[in-house]
Design a protein around this motif. Structure first.
Motif, PDB file in Angstrom:
ATOM      1  N   ILE A 198      51.086 -42.118   4.460  1.00  0.00           N
ATOM      2  CA  ILE A 198      52.262 -42.777   3.885  1.00  0.00           C
ATOM      3  C   ILE A 198      52.485 -44.095   4.619  1.00  0.00           C
ATOM      4  N   ALA A 199      52.750 -45.128   3.849  1.00  0.00           N
ATOM      5  CA  ALA A 199      53.091 -46.426   4.460  1.00  0.00           C
ATOM      6  C   ALA A 199      54.481 -46.287   5.082  1.00  0.00           C
ATOM      7  N   TYR A 200      54.540 -46.459   6.405  1.00  0.00           N
ATOM      8  CA  TYR A 200      55.801 -46.302   7.140  1.00  0.00           C
ATOM      9  C   TYR A 200      55.836 -47.368   8.219  1.00  0.00           C
ATOM     10  N   ASN A 201      56.813 -48.272   8.121  1.00  0.00           N
ATOM     11  CA  ASN A 201      56.887 -49.357   9.094  1.00  0.00           C
ATOM     12  C   ASN A 201      58.054 -49.199  10.065  1.00  0.00           C
ATOM     13  N   GLY A 202      58.680 -48.035  10.072  1.00  0.00           N
ATOM     14  CA  GLY A 202      59.781 -47.794  10.999  1.00  0.00           C
ATOM     15  C   GLY A 202      59.277 -47.256  12.327  1.00  0.00           C
ATOM     16  N   ALA A 203      60.197 -47.020  13.225  1.00  0.00           N
ATOM     17  CA  ALA A 203      59.836 -46.478  14.543  1.00  0.00           C
ATOM     18  C   ALA A 203      59.512 -44.990  14.406  1.00  0.00           C
ATOM     19  N   PHE A 204      58.429 -44.565  15.062  1.00  0.00           N
ATOM     20  CA  PHE A 204      57.989 -43.174  14.972  1.00  0.00           C
ATOM     21  C   PHE A 204      59.020 -42.236  15.618  1.00  0.00           C
ATOM     22  N   GLY A 205      59.660 -42.690  16.693  1.00  0.00           N
ATOM     23  CA  GLY A 205      60.689 -41.880  17.353  1.00  0.00           C
ATOM     24  C   GLY A 205      61.900 -41.645  16.455  1.00  0.00           C
ATOM     25  N   VAL A 206      62.250 -42.650  15.640  1.00  0.00           N
ATOM     26  CA  VAL A 206      63.376 -42.501  14.701  1.00  0.00           C
ATOM     27  C   VAL A 206      63.037 -41.446  13.650  1.00  0.00           C
ATOM     28  N   LEU A 207      61.801 -41.472  13.166  1.00  0.00           N
ATOM     29  CA  LEU A 207      61.361 -40.485  12.182  1.00  0.00           C
ATOM     30  C   LEU A 207      61.455 -39.078  12.757  1.00  0.00           C
ATOM     31  N   LYS A 208      60.972 -38.907  13.979  1.00  0.00           N
ATOM     32  CA  LYS A 208      61.030 -37.596  14.617  1.00  0.00           C
ATOM     33  C   LYS A 208      62.475 -37.145  14.806  1.00  0.00           C
ATOM     34  N   HIS A 209      63.336 -38.057  15.236  1.00  0.00           N
ATOM     35  CA  HIS A 209      64.746 -37.730  15.433  1.00  0.00           C
ATOM     36  C   HIS A 209      65.406 -37.295  14.116  1.00  0.00           C
ATOM     37  N   ARG A 210      65.138 -38.024  13.040  1.00  0.00           N
ATOM     38  CA  ARG A 210      65.723 -37.687  11.731  1.00  0.00           C
ATOM     39  C   ARG A 210      65.217 -36.338  11.219  1.00  0.00           C
ATOM     40  N   LEU A 211      63.923 -36.074  11.419  1.00  0.00           N
ATOM     41  CA  LEU A 211      63.381 -34.792  10.965  1.00  0.00           C
ATOM     42  C   LEU A 211      63.912 -33.631  11.803  1.00  0.00           C
ATOM     43  N   LYS A 212      64.201 -33.891  13.089  1.00  0.00           N
ATOM     44  CA  LYS A 212      64.824 -32.848  13.924  1.00  0.00           C
ATOM     45  C   LYS A 212      66.209 -32.498  13.408  1.00  0.00           C
ATOM     46  N   GLN A 213      66.916 -33.488  12.841  1.00  0.00           N
ATOM     47  CA  GLN A 213      68.236 -33.221  12.294  1.00  0.00           C
ATOM     48  C   GLN A 213      68.161 -32.366  11.025  1.00  0.00           C
ATOM     49  N   ILE A 214      67.052 -32.448  10.324  1.00  0.00           N
ATOM     50  CA  ILE A 214      66.903 -31.719   9.054  1.00  0.00           C
ATOM     51  C   ILE A 214      66.253 -30.354   9.255  1.00  0.00           C
ATOM     52  N   PHE A 215      65.207 -30.292  10.074  1.00  0.00           N
ATOM     53  CA  PHE A 215      64.429 -29.067  10.230  1.00  0.00           C
ATOM     54  C   PHE A 215      64.709 -28.408  11.573  1.00  0.00           C
ATOM     55  N   GLU A 216      64.609 -27.081  11.598  1.00  0.00           N
ATOM     56  CA  GLU A 216      64.890 -26.324  12.816  1.00  0.00           C
ATOM     57  C   GLU A 216      63.847 -26.554  13.899  1.00  0.00           C
ATOM     58  N   SER A 217      62.592 -26.618  13.508  1.00  0.00           N
ATOM     59  CA  SER A 217      61.518 -26.656  14.485  1.00  0.00           C
ATOM     60  C   SER A 217      60.683 -27.924  14.324  1.00  0.00           C
ATOM     61  N   VAL A 218      60.891 -28.876  15.232  1.00  0.00           N
ATOM     62  CA  VAL A 218      60.065 -30.080  15.305  1.00  0.00           C
ATOM     63  C   VAL A 218      59.625 -30.193  16.762  1.00  0.00           C
ATOM     64  N   ILE A 264      60.884 -38.498   4.498  1.00  0.00           N
ATOM     65  CA  ILE A 264      60.310 -39.767   4.961  1.00  0.00           C
ATOM     66  C   ILE A 264      60.615 -40.879   3.969  1.00  0.00           C
ATOM     67  N   LEU A 265      60.466 -40.586   2.685  1.00  0.00           N
ATOM     68  CA  LEU A 265      60.750 -41.607   1.667  1.00  0.00           C
ATOM     69  C   LEU A 265      62.225 -42.007   1.676  1.00  0.00           C
ATOM     70  N   LEU A 266      63.113 -41.045   1.893  1.00  0.00           N
ATOM     71  CA  LEU A 266      64.545 -41.373   1.987  1.00  0.00           C
ATOM     72  C   LEU A 266      64.828 -42.210   3.232  1.00  0.00           C
ATOM     73  N   ILE A 267      64.162 -41.897   4.348  1.00  0.00           N
ATOM     74  CA  ILE A 267      64.322 -42.701   5.570  1.00  0.00           C
ATOM     75  C   ILE A 267      63.840 -44.122   5.325  1.00  0.00           C
ATOM     76  N   LEU A 268      62.727 -44.268   4.605  1.00  0.00           N
ATOM     77  CA  LEU A 268      62.217 -45.594   4.264  1.00  0.00           C
ATOM     78  C   LEU A 268      63.217 -46.370   3.400  1.00  0.00           C
ATOM     79  N   ILE A 269      63.844 -45.680   2.469  1.00  0.00           N
ATOM     80  CA  ILE A 269      64.868 -46.354   1.630  1.00  0.00           C
ATOM     81  C   ILE A 269      66.025 -46.829   2.490  1.00  0.00           C
ATOM     82  N   LEU A 270      66.449 -45.985   3.444  1.00  0.00           N
ATOM     83  CA  LEU A 270      67.548 -46.390   4.323  1.00  0.00           C
ATOM     84  C   LEU A 270      67.158 -47.568   5.203  1.00  0.00           C
ATOM     85  N   ILE A 271      65.923 -47.548   5.709  1.00  0.00           N
ATOM     86  CA  ILE A 271      65.458 -48.665   6.565  1.00  0.00           C
ATOM     87  C   ILE A 271      65.440 -49.977   5.780  1.00  0.00           C
ATOM     88  N   THR A 272      64.875 -49.931   4.572  1.00  0.00           N
ATOM     89  CA  THR A 272      64.758 -51.169   3.775  1.00  0.00           C
ATOM     90  C   THR A 272      66.113 -51.667   3.276  1.00  0.00           C
TER      91      THR A 272
END
Length: 177
Positions: free
Chosen positions: A96-116, A166-174
């Motif tokens: 997936i084309a993703y130009n955001g920070a990898f740490g931000v992605l991990k943080h956002r997915l931790k908020q959604i999923f129990e186990s990251v 991830i796609l929703l995070i990309l929409i928020l970033i853009t």
């Protein structure tokens, strides 16, 4: 035509509806007989499941194969030996084309999923983490991330939800840039 029992005499009624008197024939002397069926069914375990002797009440997990008048229980790994069916494991990968920070992605997915959980660098070739021990998210470059998983219904659901996240995070970033 049918058989009738009249006063202890069995007769065959021919169903002749003419004006002539009915003709009654005596039944042939047929000895009585009975048929008995054994209703017990036996199922055999074969190949890998037959290697271990089971105790009374112990359960077995496998495929029940009914062929002709026999029933057999076999392990999934033995299925290809007795049938034309084959089982495969499918590994899936999506980039997936993703130009955001990898740490931000991990943080956002931790908020959604129990186990990251983070993966050690020696296990992956760069920053990576696992979601629900089923899906691996890897940092490929500044503009790409990749998702890897073994295909099964649960892993496919997890991967679909991660991709949408991830796609929703990309929409928020853009939208903020």
């Amino acid at each position: 035509m049918f058989m009738a029992d009249i006063a202890g005499v069995r007769v065959l009624y021919t169903g002749d509806y003419s004006r002539e008197e009915d003709c009654h024939l005596c039944a042939a002397e047929i000895p009585q007989f009975s048929l008995y069926f054994n209703s017990e069914k036996m199922t055999k375990t074969i190949r890998r499941l037959a290697e271990k002797t089971l105790e009374v009440g112990e359960s077995v997990s496998g495929f029940l194969v009914k062929k002709a008048f026999t029933c057999q229980i076999m392990a999934l790994d033995d299925l290809h030996v007795f049938s034309q069916l084959s089982t495969e494991n499918i590994s899936q990968r999506i980039t997936i084309a993703y130009n955001g920070a990898f740490g931000v992605l991990k943080h956002r997915l931790k908020q959604i999923f129990e186990s990251v959980d983070s993966l050690p660098d020696e296990e992956s070739e760069g920053p990576a983490f696992r979601v629900h021990e089923r899906l691996t998210v890897k940092y490929e470059s500044e503009k790409h991330i990749s998702l890897h998983w073994r295909s099964d219904p649960i892993s496919d659901m997890v991967s679909d939800s991660v991709i949408i996240s991830i796609l929703l995070i990309l929409i928020l970033i853009t939208s903020y840039c």
